[in-house]
Design a protein around this motif. Structure first.
Motif, mmCIF file in Angstrom:
data_model
loop_
_atom_site.group_PDB
_atom_site.id
_atom_site.type_symbol
_atom_site.label_atom_id
_atom_site.label_comp_id
_atom_site.label_asym_id
_atom_site.label_seq_id
_atom_site.Cartn_x
_atom_site.Cartn_y
_atom_site.Cartn_z
ATOM 1 N N UNK A 224 -18.072 2.802 2.463
ATOM 2 C CA UNK A 224 -17.606 3.407 1.220
ATOM 3 C C UNK A 224 -17.018 4.800 1.444
ATOM 4 N N UNK A 225 -16.496 5.043 2.657
ATOM 5 C CA UNK A 225 -15.826 6.305 2.940
ATOM 6 C C UNK A 225 -16.656 7.227 3.812
ATOM 7 N N UNK A 226 -16.206 8.470 3.890
ATOM 8 C CA UNK A 226 -16.897 9.498 4.663
ATOM 9 C C UNK A 226 -17.515 10.484 3.679
ATOM 10 N N UNK A 227 -18.800 10.752 3.854
ATOM 11 C CA UNK A 227 -19.511 11.575 2.879
ATOM 12 C C UNK A 227 -20.624 12.366 3.554
ATOM 13 N N UNK A 228 -20.929 13.522 2.977
ATOM 14 C CA UNK A 228 -22.110 14.280 3.408
ATOM 15 C C UNK A 228 -23.212 14.210 2.344
ATOM 16 N N UNK A 229 -23.055 13.306 1.382
ATOM 17 C CA UNK A 229 -24.059 13.135 0.324
ATOM 18 C C UNK A 229 -25.130 12.170 0.821
ATOM 19 N N UNK A 230 -26.385 12.560 0.634
ATOM 20 C CA UNK A 230 -27.533 11.725 0.986
ATOM 21 C C UNK A 230 -28.336 11.457 -0.270
ATOM 22 N N UNK A 231 -28.678 10.194 -0.469
ATOM 23 C CA UNK A 231 -29.379 9.749 -1.669
ATOM 24 C C UNK A 231 -30.883 9.701 -1.416
ATOM 25 N N UNK A 232 -31.643 10.382 -2.263
ATOM 26 C CA UNK A 232 -33.100 10.327 -2.178
ATOM 27 C C UNK A 232 -33.562 9.093 -2.931
ATOM 28 N N UNK A 233 -34.234 8.177 -2.208
ATOM 29 C CA UNK A 233 -34.658 6.916 -2.825
ATOM 30 C C UNK A 233 -36.162 6.876 -3.084
ATOM 31 N N UNK A 234 -36.895 7.792 -2.487
ATOM 32 C CA UNK A 234 -38.341 7.932 -2.679
ATOM 33 C C UNK A 234 -38.743 9.248 -2.036
ATOM 34 N N UNK A 235 -39.976 9.655 -2.218
ATOM 35 C CA UNK A 235 -40.453 10.904 -1.641
ATOM 36 C C UNK A 235 -40.268 10.896 -0.114
ATOM 37 N N UNK A 236 -39.448 11.818 0.414
ATOM 38 C CA UNK A 236 -39.223 11.920 1.849
ATOM 39 C C UNK A 236 -38.397 10.778 2.429
ATOM 40 N N UNK A 237 -37.547 10.130 1.602
ATOM 41 C CA UNK A 237 -36.732 9.011 2.069
ATOM 42 C C UNK A 237 -35.290 9.170 1.573
ATOM 43 N N UNK A 238 -34.358 9.237 2.535
ATOM 44 C CA UNK A 238 -32.945 9.451 2.234
ATOM 45 C C UNK A 238 -32.077 8.430 2.964
ATOM 46 N N UNK A 239 -30.987 8.015 2.290
ATOM 47 C CA UNK A 239 -29.975 7.172 2.923
ATOM 48 C C UNK A 239 -28.612 7.808 2.696
ATOM 49 N N UNK A 240 -27.687 7.568 3.633
ATOM 50 C CA UNK A 240 -26.342 8.102 3.485
ATOM 51 C C UNK A 240 -25.632 7.400 2.342
ATOM 52 N N UNK A 241 -24.991 8.188 1.479
ATOM 53 C CA UNK A 241 -24.254 7.658 0.338
ATOM 54 C C UNK A 241 -23.044 6.836 0.774
ATOM 55 N N UNK A 242 -22.599 7.001 2.016
ATOM 56 C CA UNK A 242 -21.460 6.249 2.540
ATOM 57 C C UNK A 242 -21.766 4.756 2.644
ATOM 58 N N UNK B 208 -33.322 4.535 6.791
ATOM 59 C CA UNK B 208 -33.866 5.461 5.791
ATOM 60 C C UNK B 208 -34.475 6.600 6.589
ATOM 61 N N UNK B 209 -34.059 7.816 6.301
ATOM 62 C CA UNK B 209 -34.495 8.983 7.073
ATOM 63 C C UNK B 209 -35.381 9.901 6.246
ATOM 64 N N UNK B 210 -36.137 10.723 6.925
ATOM 65 C CA UNK B 210 -37.089 11.624 6.261
ATOM 66 C C UNK B 210 -36.409 12.815 5.592
ATOM 67 N N UNK B 211 -35.124 13.019 5.831
ATOM 68 C CA UNK B 211 -34.358 14.102 5.225
ATOM 69 C C UNK B 211 -32.889 13.727 5.191
ATOM 70 N N UNK B 212 -32.046 14.602 4.637
ATOM 71 C CA UNK B 212 -30.630 14.292 4.440
ATOM 72 C C UNK B 212 -29.749 14.516 5.679
ATOM 73 N N UNK B 213 -29.992 13.749 6.729
ATOM 74 C CA UNK B 213 -29.147 13.873 7.911
ATOM 75 C C UNK B 213 -29.638 13.026 9.067
ATOM 76 N N UNK B 214 -28.760 12.835 10.043
ATOM 77 C CA UNK B 214 -29.103 12.013 11.210
ATOM 78 C C UNK B 214 -30.081 12.715 12.143
#
Length: 126
Positions: free
Chosen positions: A93-111, A58-64
């Motif tokens: 689940x494939x290759x994606x640039x979509x990142x899912x926000x799961x809480x304030x300041x928490x993102x996971x890759x949609x892949x 789980x990352x603080x923004x939408x990216x590695x």
């Protein structure tokens, strides 16, 4: 609220009766908006499964390039509040640039999230 009434029977003494009707002032309801807000709060949250056999960063923004704030264990289910474009990731689940926000300041890759779609399923994050 109960209201006592006295009725007079024909040719007889007064007969006490009780009304159980509630009489509320119109001012008791603040506004239609407050009722709508209360109803919206009751909306069910949908949870999505993380791919079986994976623990996910789980990352603080939408990216590695964003810091890891925690790790979701195998078998986790997550809400998706909104989605943002970010780093391209390949996962189960494939290759994606979509990142899912799961809480304030928490993102996971949609892949790594089983959404049933290759595209956006929630609004873009603001």
């Amino acid at each position: 609220m109960s209201v006592e009434h006295a009725e007079t029977a024909e040719n007889g003494p007064a007969i006490p009766t009780e009304s159980t009707a509630l009489i509320e002032p119109v001012e008791a309801i603040e506004s239609v908006d407050s009722v709508t807000t209360a109803e919206a709060t009751l909306t069910a949250t949908t949870y999505y499964s993380i791919a079986p056999g994976y623990s996910v960063n789980v990352r603080s923004g939408p990216g590695t390039n964003y810091s890891i704030v925690r790790v979701l264990p195998e078998g986790s289910e997550i809400p998706i509040n909104c989605q943002s474009p970010g780093t391209w990731i390949s996962g189960p689940y494939g290759t994606s640039n979509i990142w899912d926000n799961i809480a304030n300041g928490q993102f996971v890759s949609d892949a790594y999230v089983q959404t049933g779609s290759d595209g956006y399923i929630r609004p873009h994050c603001g």
